[in-house]
Write a protein that holds these residues in place. Structure first.
Motif, PDB file in Angstrom:
ATOM      1  N   TYR A 164       0.914  -1.387   0.272  1.00 33.91           N
ATOM      2  CA  TYR A 164      -0.467   0.628   0.128  1.00 33.91           C
ATOM      3  C   TYR A 164       0.905   1.455   0.029  1.00 33.91           C
ATOM      4  O   TYR A 164       2.279   1.135   0.584  1.00 33.91           O
ATOM      5  CB  TYR A 164      -0.563   0.111   1.427  1.00 33.91           C
ATOM      6  N   GLY A 165       0.795   2.276  -0.480  1.00 36.67           N
ATOM      7  CA  GLY A 165       0.893   3.592  -0.373  1.00 36.67           C
ATOM      8  C   GLY A 165       1.543   3.637  -1.168  1.00 36.67           C
ATOM      9  O   GLY A 165       2.085   3.459  -2.282  1.00 36.67           O
ATOM     10  N   CYS A 166       2.789   5.116  -0.952  1.00 38.64           N
ATOM     11  CA  CYS A 166       3.639   5.257  -1.997  1.00 38.64           C
ATOM     12  C   CYS A 166       4.283   6.079  -1.048  1.00 38.64           C
ATOM     13  O   CYS A 166       4.703   7.156  -1.234  1.00 38.64           O
ATOM     14  CB  CYS A 166       3.475   6.029  -3.664  1.00 38.64           C
ATOM     15  N   VAL A 220       5.107  -1.589  -7.130  1.00 37.64           N
ATOM     16  CA  VAL A 220       5.397  -2.244  -6.991  1.00 37.64           C
ATOM     17  C   VAL A 220       6.602  -3.379  -6.695  1.00 37.64           C
ATOM     18  O   VAL A 220       7.208  -4.316  -5.822  1.00 37.64           O
ATOM     19  CB  VAL A 220       5.042  -3.780  -7.337  1.00 37.64           C
ATOM     20  N   ASN A 221       8.086  -2.368  -7.331  1.00 35.15           N
ATOM     21  CA  ASN A 221       8.995  -2.531  -7.698  1.00 35.15           C
ATOM     22  C   ASN A 221       9.669  -2.324  -6.163  1.00 35.15           C
ATOM     23  O   ASN A 221      10.659  -2.470  -5.604  1.00 35.15           O
ATOM     24  CB  ASN A 221       9.932  -2.357  -8.136  1.00 35.15           C
ATOM     25  N   ALA A 222       8.984  -1.646  -5.159  1.00 34.00           N
ATOM     26  CA  ALA A 222       9.755  -0.999  -3.573  1.00 34.00           C
ATOM     27  C   ALA A 222       9.005  -2.180  -2.867  1.00 34.00           C
ATOM     28  O   ALA A 222       9.059  -1.531  -1.601  1.00 34.00           O
ATOM     29  CB  ALA A 222       9.440   0.299  -3.235  1.00 34.00           C
ATOM     30  N   ASP A 275      15.283  -8.613   4.729  1.00 33.84           N
ATOM     31  CA  ASP A 275      16.100  -8.891   2.744  1.00 33.84           C
ATOM     32  C   ASP A 275      14.903  -9.739   2.185  1.00 33.84           C
ATOM     33  O   ASP A 275      14.959 -11.036   1.763  1.00 33.84           O
ATOM     34  CB  ASP A 275      17.334  -9.676   2.907  1.00 33.84           C
ATOM     35  N   TYR A 276      13.711  -8.929   1.822  1.00 30.04           N
ATOM     36  CA  TYR A 276      13.119  -9.678   0.851  1.00 30.04           C
ATOM     37  C   TYR A 276      12.234  -8.393   0.039  1.00 30.04           C
ATOM     38  O   TYR A 276      12.435  -7.754  -0.063  1.00 30.04           O
ATOM     39  CB  TYR A 276      12.187  -9.932   1.475  1.00 30.04           C
ATOM     40  N   GLY A 277      12.539  -9.025  -1.439  1.00 26.33           N
ATOM     41  CA  GLY A 277      11.961  -7.833  -2.995  1.00 26.33           C
ATOM     42  C   GLY A 277      11.124  -7.947  -4.207  1.00 26.33           C
ATOM     43  O   GLY A 277      11.366  -9.490  -3.193  1.00 26.33           O
ATOM     44  N   LEU A 278      10.886  -7.434  -4.491  1.00 27.37           N
ATOM     45  CA  LEU A 278       9.104  -8.257  -5.764  1.00 27.37           C
ATOM     46  C   LEU A 278       9.730  -9.543  -6.225  1.00 27.37           C
ATOM     47  O   LEU A 278       9.306 -10.655  -6.965  1.00 27.37           O
ATOM     48  CB  LEU A 278       8.954  -7.059  -6.607  1.00 27.37           C
ATOM     49  N   GLY A 279      10.914  -9.401  -6.905  1.00 25.61           N
ATOM     50  CA  GLY A 279      11.797 -11.552  -7.692  1.00 25.61           C
ATOM     51  C   GLY A 279      11.914 -11.719  -6.089  1.00 25.61           C
ATOM     52  O   GLY A 279      11.405 -13.120  -7.039  1.00 25.61           O
ATOM     53  N   THR A 319       1.759  -1.384 -10.775  1.00 24.49           N
ATOM     54  CA  THR A 319       2.852  -0.622 -11.225  1.00 24.49           C
ATOM     55  C   THR A 319       4.036  -0.499 -11.002  1.00 24.49           C
ATOM     56  O   THR A 319       4.691  -0.894  -9.651  1.00 24.49           O
ATOM     57  CB  THR A 319       2.385   0.643 -11.603  1.00 24.49           C
ATOM     58  N   SER A 320       4.924  -0.762 -12.277  1.00 20.67           N
ATOM     59  CA  SER A 320       6.389  -0.772 -12.184  1.00 20.67           C
ATOM     60  C   SER A 320       6.916   0.557 -11.813  1.00 20.67           C
ATOM     61  O   SER A 320       7.095   1.250 -12.637  1.00 20.67           O
ATOM     62  CB  SER A 320       6.975  -1.922 -13.185  1.00 20.67           C
ATOM     63  N   HIS A 321       8.283   0.649 -10.817  1.00 21.23           N
ATOM     64  CA  HIS A 321       8.421   2.214 -11.338  1.00 21.23           C
ATOM     65  C   HIS A 321      10.008   1.640 -11.933  1.00 21.23           C
ATOM     66  O   HIS A 321      10.828   0.934 -10.985  1.00 21.23           O
ATOM     67  CB  HIS A 321       8.775   2.930 -10.099  1.00 21.23           C
ATOM     68  N   PRO A 322      10.706   2.655 -12.627  1.00 20.45           N
ATOM     69  CA  PRO A 322      12.110   2.174 -13.063  1.00 20.45           C
ATOM     70  C   PRO A 322      12.637   2.207 -12.211  1.00 20.45           C
ATOM     71  O   PRO A 322      13.755   1.396 -12.677  1.00 20.45           O
ATOM     72  CB  PRO A 322      11.777   3.131 -14.342  1.00 20.45           C
ATOM     73  N   ARG A 323      12.680   2.883 -11.593  1.00 21.57           N
ATOM     74  CA  ARG A 323      13.914   3.370 -10.801  1.00 21.57           C
ATOM     75  C   ARG A 323      14.729   1.839  -9.526  1.00 21.57           C
ATOM     76  O   ARG A 323      15.297   1.484  -9.296  1.00 21.57           O
ATOM     77  CB  ARG A 323      13.723   4.344 -10.041  1.00 21.57           C
ATOM     78  N   ASP A 324      13.211   0.885  -9.636  1.00 19.14           N
ATOM     79  CA  ASP A 324      13.177   0.112  -7.983  1.00 19.14           C
ATOM     80  C   ASP A 324      13.191  -1.503  -9.204  1.00 19.14           C
ATOM     81  O   ASP A 324      13.679  -1.838  -8.613  1.00 19.14           O
ATOM     82  CB  ASP A 324      12.588   0.434  -7.102  1.00 19.14           C
ATOM     83  N   PHE A 325      13.017  -1.383 -10.616  1.00 20.98           N
ATOM     84  CA  PHE A 325      13.694  -2.503 -11.051  1.00 20.98           C
ATOM     85  C   PHE A 325      14.577  -3.357 -11.210  1.00 20.98           C
ATOM     86  O   PHE A 325      15.842  -2.693 -12.271  1.00 20.98           O
ATOM     87  CB  PHE A 325      13.005  -2.048 -12.781  1.00 20.98           C
ATOM     88  N   ASP A 326      14.994  -3.916 -10.666  1.00 21.43           N
ATOM     89  CA  ASP A 326      16.390  -4.664 -10.466  1.00 21.43           C
ATOM     90  C   ASP A 326      16.620  -5.766 -11.199  1.00 21.43           C
ATOM     91  O   ASP A 326      15.738  -6.697 -11.491  1.00 21.43           O
ATOM     92  CB  ASP A 326      17.417  -4.805  -9.235  1.00 21.43           C
TER      93      ASP A 326
END
Ligand code: SAH
Ligand code: SF4
Ligand code: F3S
Length: 525
Positions: A236-238, A284-286, A294-298, A316-323
């Motif tokens: 939730y949130g941003c 969602v990438n955050a 330590d756990y991410g979208l991947g 939605t994906s944010h380009p900044r956090d797309f790892d």
């Protein structure tokens, strides 16, 4: 924080919010003689702070609690028996899904749903604040509903969603639409039973808007809109605070759900026969950044790819956090579909800098290169804002060239709309509206051209379509989406609704494909 402290805190929160609300009610002054200005300032002093960038940026990560104990109070379980509700939803998928939660709560209170305003005992407008025209639609709708409310004083008319989180909107409703019975925000949907109860039995307008962001409430009921596709919130949130955007204020700070809760929900949906899920978040990438491990979208997507559900999307994906980890997981395919919605907003690094997007044209293109290298067939779509304050012709041309260079197959395009309380709303803007409109037209023409061109590649190919139902225009035609999110209309038996079938494309249009169902075929996409 241990469970006991958590519960105590929850009680404190509930108590203070209830006190504040009754304050607000006292303040409404319908029965007492105070001016609406007085009541507004008194009410907001007590409960709410308008968007404040400096303060919001200082919000702490750790004070989010997770609750697993939602229950409809016993005395409210039958309140809706024999009564009907209607929820009108504006805005993004987050709101669509919140509507499903509110519908779930109302259903557990005994209400049934209706599409007919004349038939409804409760009407809720679940609103969006992203652009001015989104808000205007809601004020227009309130105007339409006014006669109905005057005719039927027992009708409960409520405004909720992102607009309710804005001080100026609540002020306007208090002043100009006093026939509204209930206003509540995005952080307190779980209090709907209590709010309805107060609206039913109290004499004053119920206003319950929290500026403190919500905790995570896990076991809320959901009346999902369909049985084929489902939304699953992962966060939730941003916290990105793009300088034009109201969302970090209306939806609060980033809060990730625990992976096990998400996985359990997806497993449950798979067991119920759902064919597609879309993981939801404003960014969602955050996912996972606020978790204490330590756990991410991947990692999450990898877990979900093992679940037996045919299609998994995310937005939605944010380009900044797309790892790289995420790219690596997505590249494995399986039920993870290779359509990526990657909002770019502008092709000019200077504009991106003042938007505070925290990437450049070059780094965006580099990300696209990496994605294409790992997933050569991936479809990319995007969001673009034209006419950001003082955007020059040259800067707009950079957006046009970027759209071509990436080869977006579709895009949501918007003219910049200043939102009160956001940094960019205070900036001088010397670009005339006429120029902005022309830019939008040119951009849309380019996007349409690219979309139509991408569609032609499907001519005579066989695609996999998740059949959603009859087409809106012709009940003899079925429709559904391909893995890469193209809408296909085709003739076929109604028995395949809810199934994934193969369709041979016979005709391509700008936004849709026409085809014929095939019994058995060579596998393509
Ligand atoms: N979280 C997503 C987008 C959410 S809002 C992201 O960052 O990509 C959906 C889209 O609305 C945004 O991508 C942006 O293109 C548009 N938008 C947001 N604020 C806007 C504004 N003030 N004026 C015009 N468009 C806006
Ligand atoms: Fe708004 Fe998206 Fe930026 Fe968040 S990341 S502030 S939701 S545009
Ligand atoms: Fe609108 Fe709120 Fe979504 S502002 S776009 S409904 S998060």
């Amino acid at each position: 924080m241990n469970e006991k402290q958590r519960l105590e805190n929850q009680q404190i929160n509930q108590k203070s919010s209830a006190d504040v609300k009754s304050d607000a009610n006292d303040n409404l002054g319908r029965l007492k003689n105070i001016s609406s200005d007085e009541l507004i300032s008194k009410y907001f002093q007590a409960t709410y702070e308008p968007p404040n960038m400096r303060k919001a940026k200082k919000r702490l990560k750790k004070d989010v609690d997770i609750h697993y104990d939602f229950e409809i109070p016993l005395e409210m379980k039958e309140i809706g028996k024999g009564k009907k509700f209607l929820i009108r939803t504006y805005g993004c998928q987050m709101n669509e899904h919140d509507t499903e939660v509110m519908a779930g709560i109302l259903t557990q209170m005994g209400y049934t749903s209706t599409e007919d305003t004349n038939d409804a005992d409760i009407i809720l407008l679940n609103t969006c604040a992203i652009r001015e025209n989104a808000e205007n639609k809601v004020f227009g709708e309130l105007g339409h509903l006014k006669p109905l409310k005057l005719e039927n004083p027992d009708l409960i008319l409520g405004v909720c969603g992102c607009m309710s989180q804005e001080e100026s909107v609540v002020n306007r409703i208090l002043k100009k639409h006093p026939f509204v019975d209930l206003i509540f925000g995005t952080h307190n949907i779980h209090r709907l039973p209590q709010l309805i109860n107060e609206a039913l039995f109290g004499k004053e307008m119920v206003v319950d808007v929290w500026s403190k962001e919500g905790d995570i409430i896990e076991n809320l009921p959901k009346a999902r809109k369909g049985k084929i596709k489902a939304w699953v919130n992962i966060m939730y949130g941003c916290d990105k605070f793009c300088t034009y955007c109201i969302v970090p204020y209306t939806r609060g700070k980033e809060r990730s759900r625990m992976p096990e809760d998400i996985i359990q929900e997806v497993r449950h949906l798979a067991a119920q026969g759902y064919k597609e899920i879309t993981l939801l978040g404003q960014n969602v990438n955050a996912y996972g950044k606020d978790l204490e491990f330590d756990y991410g979208l991947g990692n999450l997507m990898e877990e979900i790819s093992k679940i037996d559900i045919p299609r998994v999307r995310f937005t939605t994906s944010h380009p900044r956090d797309f790892d790289d980890r995420l790219i690596e997981v997505l590249a494995k395919g399986g039920n993870l579909l290779d359509h990526i919605h990657l909002p770019v907003q502008s092709g000019s690094s200077d504009i991106l800098r003042v938007m505070a997007r925290r990437y450049t044209r070059e780094s965006y293109l580099e990300l696209v290169r990496k994605i294409r290298e790992a997933m050569p067939n991936a479809t990319l779509t995007t969001d673009i804002i034209v006419g950001f304050p003082n955007e020059t012709d040259e800067q707009f041309e950079e957006t046009m060239t970027l759209v071509e260079e990436v080869g977006f197959e579709s895009a949501y395009t918007f003219i910049y709309s200043p939102r009160e309380g956001t940094p960019s709303a205070r900036w001088e803007d010397n670009t005339p509206m006429e120029v902005k409109k022309e830019r939008l037209q040119r951009l849309n023409a380019l996007v349409n051209k690219q979309s139509a061109e991408a569609m032609t590649h499907y001519q005579d190919k066989i695609v996999k379509v998740l059949v959603e139902g009859e087409s809106k225009k012709d009940p003899d035609v079925l429709s559904g989406y391909t893995e890469r999110n193209k809408l296909v209309n085709f003739k076929g038996p109604k028995s395949v609704i809810g199934e994934i079938v193969e369709v041979k494309i016979t005709n391509t249009k700008t936004w849709t494909l026409d085809g014929e169902m095939v019994e058995s075929a060579v596998e393509v996409r």
